[in-house]
Scaffold this active site. Structure first.
Site, short mmCIF file in Angstrom:
data_model
loop_
_atom_site.label_atom_id
_atom_site.label_comp_id
_atom_site.label_asym_id
_atom_site.label_seq_id
_atom_site.Cartn_x
_atom_site.Cartn_y
_atom_site.Cartn_z
N SER A 173 0.81 -1.49 -0.07
CA SER A 173 -0.01 -0.45 0.30
C SER A 173 0.52 1.29 -0.31
O SER A 173 2.52 1.43 0.31
CB SER A 173 -0.50 -0.02 1.28
OG SER A 173 -1.39 1.77 1.55
N ARG A 174 0.06 1.97 -0.25
CA ARG A 174 0.92 3.90 0.02
C ARG A 174 1.35 3.83 1.08
O ARG A 174 2.28 4.63 1.49
CB ARG A 174 0.60 4.42 -1.14
CG ARG A 174 0.27 4.69 -2.92
CD ARG A 174 -0.57 5.00 -2.77
NE ARG A 174 -2.06 5.06 -2.42
CZ ARG A 174 -2.92 6.29 -2.91
NH1 ARG A 174 -2.90 7.80 -3.32
NH2 ARG A 174 -4.43 6.12 -1.97
N TYR A 228 5.19 0.28 -3.08
CA TYR A 228 4.36 -1.03 -3.93
C TYR A 228 5.97 -0.86 -4.89
O TYR A 228 6.69 -2.37 -5.30
CB TYR A 228 3.67 -0.76 -5.90
CG TYR A 228 2.61 -0.06 -5.48
CD1 TYR A 228 1.72 -0.43 -3.69
CD2 TYR A 228 1.73 1.20 -5.97
CE1 TYR A 228 0.52 0.57 -3.26
CE2 TYR A 228 0.57 2.25 -5.62
CZ TYR A 228 0.39 1.44 -4.61
OH TYR A 228 -1.22 1.73 -4.70
N HIS A 245 -3.46 1.63 -13.26
CA HIS A 245 -3.53 -0.07 -13.82
C HIS A 245 -1.74 -0.25 -14.57
O HIS A 245 -1.20 -1.39 -14.30
CB HIS A 245 -3.85 -0.38 -14.80
CG HIS A 245 -5.41 -0.73 -13.84
ND1 HIS A 245 -6.11 -1.32 -14.55
CD2 HIS A 245 -5.73 -0.52 -12.59
CE1 HIS A 245 -7.12 -1.82 -13.64
NE2 HIS A 245 -7.19 -1.01 -12.53
N LYS A 305 -9.82 -4.93 -14.29
CA LYS A 305 -9.90 -4.35 -15.47
C LYS A 305 -10.74 -3.08 -15.43
O LYS A 305 -10.35 -2.77 -14.15
CB LYS A 305 -11.62 -5.00 -16.18
CG LYS A 305 -12.52 -5.67 -14.71
CD LYS A 305 -13.34 -4.66 -13.96
CE LYS A 305 -14.28 -3.75 -14.22
NZ LYS A 305 -14.23 -3.24 -12.91
N ARG A 309 -13.27 7.48 -7.14
CA ARG A 309 -12.82 7.26 -8.13
C ARG A 309 -14.06 7.03 -9.36
O ARG A 309 -13.75 7.23 -10.44
CB ARG A 309 -12.44 5.49 -7.50
CG ARG A 309 -11.54 4.64 -8.75
CD ARG A 309 -10.79 3.57 -8.04
NE ARG A 309 -12.38 2.12 -8.24
CZ ARG A 309 -13.28 2.12 -9.15
NH1 ARG A 309 -13.07 1.72 -10.33
NH2 ARG A 309 -13.77 1.10 -8.39
N1 LIG Z 1 -13.26 -7.18 -10.62
C1 LIG Z 1 -14.48 -6.69 -9.61
O1 LIG Z 1 -15.45 -7.24 -9.43
C2 LIG Z 1 -14.50 -5.40 -9.68
C3 LIG Z 1 -14.84 -5.10 -8.16
C4 LIG Z 1 -14.03 -3.67 -8.15
C5 LIG Z 1 -13.73 -2.37 -9.19
N2 LIG Z 1 -13.34 -3.05 -9.53
C6 LIG Z 1 -10.79 -2.78 -9.93
O2 LIG Z 1 -10.59 -2.38 -9.33
C7 LIG Z 1 -9.41 -1.45 -9.35
C8 LIG Z 1 -9.84 -0.75 -8.15
O3 LIG Z 1 -11.01 -0.49 -7.45
P1 LIG Z 1 -11.69 -0.18 -5.72
O4 LIG Z 1 -12.90 0.20 -5.90
O5 LIG Z 1 -11.03 -1.00 -4.94
O6 LIG Z 1 -10.65 1.02 -5.89
P2 LIG Z 1 -9.86 1.87 -4.74
O7 LIG Z 1 -10.47 1.15 -3.24
O8 LIG Z 1 -10.53 3.29 -5.21
O9 LIG Z 1 -8.64 2.46 -4.64
C9 LIG Z 1 -8.20 1.42 -4.92
C10 LIG Z 1 -6.45 1.37 -4.44
O10 LIG Z 1 -5.91 1.95 -5.21
C11 LIG Z 1 -5.13 3.08 -4.42
N3 LIG Z 1 -4.80 3.70 -5.57
C12 LIG Z 1 -3.59 4.17 -5.92
N4 LIG Z 1 -3.22 5.42 -6.45
C13 LIG Z 1 -4.10 5.97 -6.44
C14 LIG Z 1 -4.56 7.11 -6.01
N5 LIG Z 1 -4.29 7.98 -7.03
N6 LIG Z 1 -5.79 7.41 -5.97
C15 LIG Z 1 -6.74 6.40 -5.09
N7 LIG Z 1 -6.17 5.50 -4.36
C16 LIG Z 1 -5.07 5.11 -4.93
C17 LIG Z 1 -5.42 2.67 -2.60
O11 LIG Z 1 -4.49 2.10 -1.93
P3 LIG Z 1 -3.72 1.85 -0.95
O12 LIG Z 1 -3.29 3.19 -0.68
O13 LIG Z 1 -3.40 1.21 -0.31
O14 LIG Z 1 -2.03 1.88 -2.23
C18 LIG Z 1 -6.36 2.63 -3.26
O15 LIG Z 1 -6.87 2.05 -2.23
C19 LIG Z 1 -10.70 -0.52 -10.32
O16 LIG Z 1 -9.50 -0.60 -11.15
C20 LIG Z 1 -11.64 -1.32 -10.69
O17 LIG Z 1 -12.44 -0.77 -11.77
C21 LIG Z 1 -13.51 -4.47 -9.88
#
Ligand SMILES: NC(=O)c1ccc[n+]([C@@H]2O[C@H](COP(=O)([O-])OP(=O)(O)OC[C@H]3O[C@@H](n4cnc5c(N)ncnc54)[C@H](OP(=O)(O)O)[C@@H]3O)[C@@H](O)[C@H]2O)c1
Length: 328
Positions: A38-39, A60, A81, A99, A167
């Site tokens: 994580s960051r 990372y 990504h 994705k 997001r």
């Molecule tokens: N397959 C599925 O079912 C599914 C479902 C939902 C989302 N997704 C995909 O998964 C990805 C993440 O989605 P999520 O809903 O988990 O997102 P999220 O909770 O908003 O963010 C995921 C993590 O990304 C990191 N991050 C790195 N740079 C960032 C920045 N500039 N601003 C905010 N966060 C940053 C943070 O982790 P750290 O602070 O720990 O570094 C954050 O906790 C997306 O691309 C989405 O399309 C897939």
């Protein structure tokens, strides 16, 4: 030397989806919960503790230097990504990237090219494709049990929180419904009907410029049309309906995740199939990816590069149709 039988997984980005993924890692026999990056070191540590990972990293960059990490699950916003994937590949780590694979086709090409030159496994985490009910439907349609396909309709909609910095709404994080959820109806059309010959699309937008609603028509030969929709303004059925000559196949709500399938024959018989899921559904892609890595494969024969290229091409085309641009 004994052959390795398990994969040491690291999660990159300890956000929402990472938690679901970590929950399902537990049931995959070829998976070990190894590291979280994580960051924030505190965030990584509390995630590791909650989900039973051995190691925690506060960046990372530090995590990818750990020689015990075999595979990395990229779980950061779409705009990050490509950078995160490249970082891992350059350090020889196999990558399962959420994705959409990246923001546009050029980024995807670059990721694939690095994976190929480094001979490292890379796959887009299109988890739906690995779900048994989804595979069942693909086979059912391929066998033409109800005859040939006449039309397809698929949607994905929910009411998003109207937070411009989130997001989903923030364009600097790749916000908008198309890339986040529209990708699933598009993937349904792609995996069932292939590449369309023509695409029309219209959209509505939030004040941030991210798309709130996107309606798409994919046209194929023989007058087959796929009607697709994503919306962040209303909860929709989130189903996929495939009308064939002699019956209709329904991927029931919500079709992209563990669900049921209804087969309605035109002779009046209806059957609903339950696939007895016991997990959130990420374990299927993880088990597949782990087997590939342990065999020394560098590309999935299922979610292969060609399919990821087509998927991003469709997203890019729809974006161009609706005038959706990102800075990246
Ligand atoms: N397959 C599925 O079912 C599914 C479902 C939902 C989302 N997704 C995909 O998964 C990805 C993440 O989605 P999520 O809903 O988990 O997102 P999220 O909770 O908003 O963010 C995921 C993590 O990304 C990191 N991050 C790195 N740079 C960032 C920045 N500039 N601003 C905010 N966060 C940053 C943070 O982790 P750290 O602070 O720990 O570094 C954050 O906790 C997306 O691309 C989405 O399309 C897939």
């Amino acid at each position: 030397m004994n052959k390795k039988t398990t994969v040491n997984w690291a999660i990159l980005g300890a956000g929402k989806i990472a938690k679901k993924f970590a929950t399902d890692l537990t049931v995959v026999t070829n998976a070990q919960k190894y590291a979280v990056a994580s960051r924030s070191f505190d965030k990584a540590t509390s995630f590791s503790k909650e989900f039973g990972f051995e190691k925690s990293y506060g960046s990372y960059e530090e995590m990818v230097k750990d020689p015990h990490v075999d595979a990395v699950y990229i779980a950061v916003p779409h705009t990050h990504h490509a950078t995160a994937t490249k970082l891992c590949l350059e350090h020889g780590k196999a990558v399962l990237c959420e994705k959409p694979f990246a923001m546009h086709a050029n980024e995807v090409e670059e990721m694939i090219s690095i994976a190929q030159s480094k001979k490292v496994l890379l796959m887009e985490a299109m988890w739906t494709y690995f779900l048994p009910h989804y595979q069942y439907v693909l086979n059912f349609l391929k066998n033409e049990t109800f005859g040939s396909i006449k039309s397809l309709e698929a949607d994905f909609g929910f009411v998003a929180e109207l937070d411009p910095s989130s997001r989903l709404l923030n364009k600097s994080l790749g916000g908008g419904g198309l890339l986040d959820i529209g990708i699933y109806p598009i993937f349904a059309a792609l995996s069932i009907l292939g590449m369309p010959k023509k695409i029309n699309a219209t959209a509505q937008f939030f004040e941030t410029g991210a798309d709130s609603v996107c309606e798409m028509n994919f046209q194929y030969n023989n007058d087959i049309v796929a009607k697709l929709k994503s919306t962040l303004l209303e909860k929709t059925a989130t189903e996929a309906t495939i009308v064939c000559e002699n019956g209709t196949v329904l991927l029931n709500s919500r079709f992209h995740e563990p669900s049921t399938v209804t087969l309605k024959s035109n002779d009046g018989t209806t059957e609903t199939l339950d696939f007895d899921y016991t997990t959130i559904g990420y374990n299927f892609e993880v088990a597949h990816f782990g087997s590939l890595l342990l065999e020394g494969a560098t590309e999935s024969p299922i979610m292969n590069f060609e399919l990821s290229r087509k998927l991003i091409q469709l997203l890019d085309t729809v974006r161009s149709e609706i005038g959706l641009q990102y800075d990246i």
